[in-house]
Write a protein that holds these residues in place. Sequence first.
Motif, PDB file in Angstrom:
ATOM      1  N   ASP A 135       1.487  30.267   5.264  1.00 18.64           N
ATOM      2  CA  ASP A 135       0.388  30.855   6.033  1.00 18.64           C
ATOM      3  C   ASP A 135      -0.702  29.820   6.265  1.00 18.64           C
ATOM      4  O   ASP A 135      -0.721  28.774   5.624  1.00 18.64           O
ATOM      5  CB  ASP A 135      -0.237  32.023   5.261  1.00 18.64           C
ATOM      6  CG  ASP A 135       0.756  33.138   5.062  1.00 18.64           C
ATOM      7  OD1 ASP A 135       1.578  33.342   5.968  1.00 18.64           O
ATOM      8  OD2 ASP A 135       0.722  33.777   3.995  1.00 18.64           O
ATOM      9  N   CYS A 136      -1.608  30.186   7.145  1.00 16.76           N
ATOM     10  CA  CYS A 136      -2.777  29.344   7.417  1.00 16.76           C
ATOM     11  C   CYS A 136      -3.482  28.995   6.098  1.00 16.76           C
ATOM     12  O   CYS A 136      -3.838  29.866   5.323  1.00 16.76           O
ATOM     13  CB  CYS A 136      -3.732  30.100   8.341  1.00 16.76           C
ATOM     14  SG  CYS A 136      -5.320  29.310   8.529  1.00 16.76           S
ATOM     15  N   ARG A 137      -3.663  27.717   5.845  1.00 10.93           N
ATOM     16  CA  ARG A 137      -4.259  27.287   4.574  1.00 10.93           C
ATOM     17  C   ARG A 137      -5.684  27.819   4.414  1.00 10.93           C
ATOM     18  O   ARG A 137      -6.136  28.149   3.329  1.00 10.93           O
ATOM     19  CB  ARG A 137      -4.344  25.767   4.503  1.00 10.93           C
ATOM     20  CG  ARG A 137      -3.058  25.070   4.768  1.00 10.93           C
ATOM     21  CD  ARG A 137      -2.345  24.697   3.490  1.00 10.93           C
ATOM     22  NE  ARG A 137      -1.142  23.962   3.810  1.00 10.93           N
ATOM     23  CZ  ARG A 137       0.030  24.159   3.233  1.00 10.93           C
ATOM     24  NH1 ARG A 137       0.154  25.056   2.265  1.00 10.93           N
ATOM     25  NH2 ARG A 137       1.075  23.461   3.584  1.00 10.93           N
ATOM     26  N   ARG A 138      -6.408  27.846   5.509  1.00 11.70           N
ATOM     27  CA  ARG A 138      -7.783  28.312   5.480  1.00 11.70           C
ATOM     28  C   ARG A 138      -7.846  29.781   5.066  1.00 11.70           C
ATOM     29  O   ARG A 138      -8.709  30.194   4.305  1.00 11.70           O
ATOM     30  CB  ARG A 138      -8.359  28.146   6.883  1.00 11.70           C
ATOM     31  CG  ARG A 138      -9.797  27.846   6.984  1.00 11.70           C
ATOM     32  CD  ARG A 138     -10.119  27.461   8.423  1.00 11.70           C
ATOM     33  NE  ARG A 138      -9.517  26.181   8.767  1.00 11.70           N
ATOM     34  CZ  ARG A 138     -10.107  25.017   8.565  1.00 11.70           C
ATOM     35  NH1 ARG A 138     -11.315  24.987   8.065  1.00 11.70           N
ATOM     36  NH2 ARG A 138      -9.506  23.889   8.867  1.00 11.70           N
ATOM     37  N   THR A 139      -6.893  30.558   5.582  1.00 18.12           N
ATOM     38  CA  THR A 139      -6.861  31.972   5.245  1.00 18.12           C
ATOM     39  C   THR A 139      -6.662  32.141   3.743  1.00 18.12           C
ATOM     40  O   THR A 139      -7.312  32.971   3.109  1.00 18.12           O
ATOM     41  CB  THR A 139      -5.712  32.663   5.997  1.00 18.12           C
ATOM     42  OG1 THR A 139      -5.799  32.307   7.362  1.00 18.12           O
ATOM     43  CG2 THR A 139      -5.780  34.157   5.840  1.00 18.12           C
ATOM     44  N   ASN A 180      -4.661  31.576  11.745  1.00 17.11           N
ATOM     45  CA  ASN A 180      -4.466  30.772  12.945  1.00 17.11           C
ATOM     46  C   ASN A 180      -5.651  29.869  13.245  1.00 17.11           C
ATOM     47  O   ASN A 180      -6.164  29.845  14.359  1.00 17.11           O
ATOM     48  CB  ASN A 180      -4.265  31.697  14.145  1.00 17.11           C
ATOM     49  CG  ASN A 180      -2.825  31.643  14.589  1.00 17.11           C
ATOM     50  OD1 ASN A 180      -2.190  30.586  14.494  1.00 17.11           O
ATOM     51  ND2 ASN A 180      -2.327  32.762  15.049  1.00 17.11           N
ATOM     52  N   CYS A 181      -6.073  29.105  12.262  1.00 20.82           N
ATOM     53  CA  CYS A 181      -7.278  28.296  12.441  1.00 20.82           C
ATOM     54  C   CYS A 181      -7.038  27.139  13.393  1.00 20.82           C
ATOM     55  O   CYS A 181      -7.983  26.571  13.928  1.00 20.82           O
ATOM     56  CB  CYS A 181      -7.765  27.769  11.096  1.00 20.82           C
ATOM     57  SG  CYS A 181      -6.732  26.461  10.411  1.00 20.82           S
ATOM     58  N   GLY A 182      -5.803  26.775  13.575  1.00 25.14           N
ATOM     59  CA  GLY A 182      -5.503  25.662  14.469  1.00 25.14           C
ATOM     60  C   GLY A 182      -5.870  24.314  13.874  1.00 25.14           C
ATOM     61  O   GLY A 182      -5.732  23.288  14.519  1.00 25.14           O
ATOM     62  N   ASN A 183      -6.348  24.301  12.642  1.00 22.74           N
ATOM     63  CA  ASN A 183      -6.750  23.040  12.044  1.00 22.74           C
ATOM     64  C   ASN A 183      -6.210  22.886  10.620  1.00 22.74           C
ATOM     65  O   ASN A 183      -6.896  22.423   9.722  1.00 22.74           O
ATOM     66  CB  ASN A 183      -8.280  22.916  12.063  1.00 22.74           C
ATOM     67  CG  ASN A 183      -8.743  21.477  11.946  1.00 22.74           C
ATOM     68  OD1 ASN A 183      -7.979  20.540  12.211  1.00 22.74           O
ATOM     69  ND2 ASN A 183      -9.985  21.285  11.532  1.00 22.74           N
ATOM     70  N   CYS A 184      -4.959  23.332  10.440  1.00 18.55           N
ATOM     71  CA  CYS A 184      -4.273  23.041   9.184  1.00 18.55           C
ATOM     72  C   CYS A 184      -2.807  22.790   9.535  1.00 18.55           C
ATOM     73  O   CYS A 184      -2.387  23.097  10.652  1.00 18.55           O
ATOM     74  CB  CYS A 184      -4.418  24.180   8.178  1.00 18.55           C
ATOM     75  SG  CYS A 184      -3.430  25.643   8.506  1.00 18.55           S
ATOM     76  N   ASP A 185      -2.074  22.210   8.610  1.00 16.78           N
ATOM     77  CA  ASP A 185      -0.688  21.857   8.936  1.00 16.78           C
ATOM     78  C   ASP A 185       0.136  23.086   9.303  1.00 16.78           C
ATOM     79  O   ASP A 185       0.934  23.050  10.236  1.00 16.78           O
ATOM     80  CB  ASP A 185      -0.040  21.059   7.801  1.00 16.78           C
ATOM     81  CG  ASP A 185      -0.164  21.745   6.443  1.00 16.78           C
ATOM     82  OD1 ASP A 185      -0.874  22.773   6.358  1.00 16.78           O
ATOM     83  OD2 ASP A 185       0.437  21.254   5.477  1.00 16.78           O
ATOM     84  N   ASN A 186      -0.081  24.176   8.575  1.00 18.33           N
ATOM     85  CA  ASN A 186       0.738  25.359   8.863  1.00 18.33           C
ATOM     86  C   ASN A 186       0.453  25.964  10.234  1.00 18.33           C
ATOM     87  O   ASN A 186       1.331  26.575  10.838  1.00 18.33           O
ATOM     88  CB  ASN A 186       0.552  26.418   7.777  1.00 18.33           C
ATOM     89  CG  ASN A 186       1.280  26.036   6.504  1.00 18.33           C
ATOM     90  OD1 ASN A 186       2.187  25.194   6.544  1.00 18.33           O
ATOM     91  ND2 ASN A 186       0.896  26.616   5.392  1.00 18.33           N
ATOM     92  N   CYS A 187      -0.769  25.812  10.704  1.00 14.97           N
ATOM     93  CA  CYS A 187      -1.085  26.320  12.041  1.00 14.97           C
ATOM     94  C   CYS A 187      -0.638  25.328  13.121  1.00 14.97           C
ATOM     95  O   CYS A 187      -0.149  25.722  14.170  1.00 14.97           O
ATOM     96  CB  CYS A 187      -2.576  26.588  12.178  1.00 14.97           C
ATOM     97  SG  CYS A 187      -3.119  28.006  11.222  1.00 14.97           S
ATOM     98  N   ARG A 188      -0.824  24.040  12.836  1.00 15.16           N
ATOM     99  CA  ARG A 188      -0.444  23.039  13.833  1.00 15.16           C
ATOM    100  C   ARG A 188       1.069  22.902  13.948  1.00 15.16           C
ATOM    101  O   ARG A 188       1.625  22.778  15.021  1.00 15.16           O
ATOM    102  CB  ARG A 188      -0.989  21.663  13.443  1.00 15.16           C
ATOM    103  CG  ARG A 188      -2.462  21.518  13.607  1.00 15.16           C
ATOM    104  CD  ARG A 188      -2.800  20.982  14.993  1.00 15.16           C
ATOM    105  NE  ARG A 188      -4.242  20.935  15.140  1.00 15.16           N
ATOM    106  CZ  ARG A 188      -4.961  19.844  14.914  1.00 15.16           C
ATOM    107  NH1 ARG A 188      -4.382  18.723  14.584  1.00 15.16           N
ATOM    108  NH2 ARG A 188      -6.268  19.887  15.032  1.00 15.16           N
TER     109      ARG A 188
END
Length: 718
Positions: free
Chosen positions: A377-381, A394-402
């Motif tokens: 999942d999104c790391r930020r989440t 879906n932050c768009g700024n972590c490996d899992n989102c990118r």
Amino acid sequence: MLQYPNLEQALKYHFGYDRFRPGQRQIIEDALQNRDLLVVMPTGGGKSLCFQLPALLKKGLTVVVSPLIALMQDQVEGLRNNNISATFLNSSLNAYKVRSREEAILNGRVKLLYVAPERLLSERFLPFLDLVHHQVGISSFAIDEAHCVSEWGHDFRPEYRQLKSLRKRYTNIPTIALTATATDRVRGDIIQQLGLKQPSIHITSFNRQNLYYEVRAKTKSAYAELLELIRESEGSVIVYCLTRKKVDELTFKLQNHKIAALPYHAGLNDEERSQNQTRFIRDDVRVIVATIAFGMGINKPDVRLVVHFDIPRNLESYYQESGRAGRDGESSRCSIFFSFGDIKTIEWSIEQKTDPQEQLIAKQQLRQMIDYAEGTDCRRTIQLGYFGERFAGNCGNCDNCRYPKPVEDWTIEAMKFLSCVARCKERFGMLHIIDVLRGAKNQKITLNQHDQLSTYGIGKDRTVDEWRMLGRSLLHQGLLEQTSDGYSVLKLNALSWEVMRRQRTVSVAVPVAQKITWEEGNAKAAEMEILLQKLRSLRKKLADEQSVPPYVVFPDSTLKLMTQVQPKTLTEFGKLSGVGSHKLSQYGEKFLAEIRAYRQEQGVLDPQDNSAFFHGLPSDTEILTFQLHQQGLSVHEIAQKRNIRPTTIIRHLADLIEKNQPVDLNQLVPLERQQKIWQVLEVLGDISLTPIKEQLGDSYTYDEIRLVRGKWRRENRR
Ligand code: ADP
Ligand code: ZN
């Protein structure tokens, strides 16, 4: 306060910044109303400004309580470089210096005084403070790192407890308490222990938007990857390791590869440690390799990369340590290298703890850390969730989102693996099971006659790494167990049997090769890089002359603006964010000369037209909308608050996006819808909204299209 038409102008004049960070303005307004305040902001959020600007606007002296001498010096240096009269009193000063500083304070020549709590409350100091109170007035007390009053925090300092007596002595002087610690318990404690009176409480989001988070598998190529990460990154780097030994080894290796790196750990003597730290802060070396002892008390805002070469112990400390990247708000990277070998080391050290309760907590924290590292999942989440903050993902700024890892159905492989565990009678560890699956020939296999098993050699189609990945994933999904007696014997559980009976499928996130760079470069960027380097050298020279860290002269973001805008006059230069009145007069000409020289070298004769850049800046009304948006208000809430129609707010946001301001589009338009609109824009181009809407159908609104078009325009402008 009356002296300035508005707070933004005061901000620009004293600090050179164009606008407030989320939360700052409101806090400052409350502070100017003499309210007690509790400010909770993540590292790099900009807490200091919340008491520094009011200190300048109010009459009298602001007394700042700060626990660390190094922090005091940093802050005072930074303030003086903006021509703000600040000073500190601590044990490092001789009696003569103390006296002359006290005199300056009593003459009303100082706006901010930094002191350590033990001095503040000493027999000798309190009468002095009384005198200040009578002669020049005390405008407020600011308690930095306020979590130090709480036993529940990670950094309890008993002397902070006595600060409450200040409340009693000076009942009418407001107190502002600041911390980056997130838990409720600590917040409650701060209010109570410091005796805050009906404080206005400000908690900003812990989301650090500018940080890119990633986790890499610590494979054989880990060191090579680290080297590449360091070479790719543009500024200072912190690399954390678990032990002193590893710190020394890694430093040595990096130095051999011509990276200017220094070690930092408790095994060095005080002098070496502080020397290495200073050389890092002053940008004499780019990389510091450290145990977690490093970081507390450094304020360096321009760290561009924080690597955990060994896995951190828990998520809270990871958040704090990785948070030392990008305090200046510029994009920065946080990388973890993750291996199961390291987990074993930490588990071993947890086993050594004698208190069972402590052991339990440590184990649970490690578990959460592993889940974070292994998570898809999104790391930020995951991080924000840990602090009780909800984040849509879906932050768009972590490996899992990118680079989302494709999830594959590995049920058949899982059945093979688990039945092999069963046939080996649940008496062996992962490596042996994999050997059997892959049909290896070794003594252990022959001795146990495992080459006779029906599962022997049925897994030749997968590599050892793939089997290991599956094995770990089964463990983490709870479909398999492992003894923790140091032998890590694999054991089946009820769920394992469900898999083998085909009652349960198994999905595994398969890692994909990761790209190192995350910002695309182009020829123009490479060209500007040359100028940036020149400006950096100039900054370093000016900083060394005053023996201050380079960021005190100008932050990275301002240097970047200089290369983009290439101002030609002092007026243009003064408009850049980060250039306040004092820095303009002190450094303006020098930087302009450097830029001019560069332009001549490049043969640029025709004056560059900067007006587009200044036009490209958001208007005042857009900025207001932007600030409310950053505080998390919805379009309707902003509209209501500003008494403007929602469509106008949408227009602002779309224009802000187009002007490259960090508006969170994902929060406004769901990702799939953005993609649909984007596709249509790619086909139809930048035409009016109606035909685009016709193409998309009724379920799409003009608002959504307008917002996405803002982004499309931004990306297609060149
Ligand atoms: P904290 O104490 O919350 O960790 P700091 O007060 O050290 O953060 O601020 C972090 C960095 O952000 C500093 O370099 C500071 O100068 C910068 N900063 C603070 N406020 C602003 C602003 N409004 N605009 C731009 N930069 C800012
Ligand atoms: Zn993400």
